[in-house]
Design a protein around this motif. Structure first.
Motif: not given
Length: 61
Positions: A15-21, A23-25, A39-44, A46-53
């Motif tokens: 969640f955190l790594f892909n969110l940072a990438v 934002a920076a890409a 967009v691709g990293m954001g989708v990954v 979001l998927g990890a965030g949904v799994s956490l929730v």
């Protein structure tokens, strides 16, 4: 492999790594490639965030 990907620490890392990438890409890579990377990293992320929730509700029950 499924149990590894379902662990909380791996989900938080994804969640955190892909969110940072994501934002920076657009600032690091020019043009369409930067946007599509974000967009691709954001989708990954979001998927990890949904799994956490979803996992939080299971742990509380």
């Amino acid at each position: 492999m499924k149990s590894l990907l379902a662990s909380k620490s791996v989900l938080w890392f994804l969640f955190l790594f892909n969110l940072a990438v994501a934002a920076a890409a657009p600032f690091v890579v020019d043009g369409t490639q930067g946007i599509m990377t974000a967009v691709g990293m954001g989708v990954v992320s979001l998927g990890a965030g949904v799994s956490l929730v979803r996992g939080r509700g299971v742990d509380a029950a």
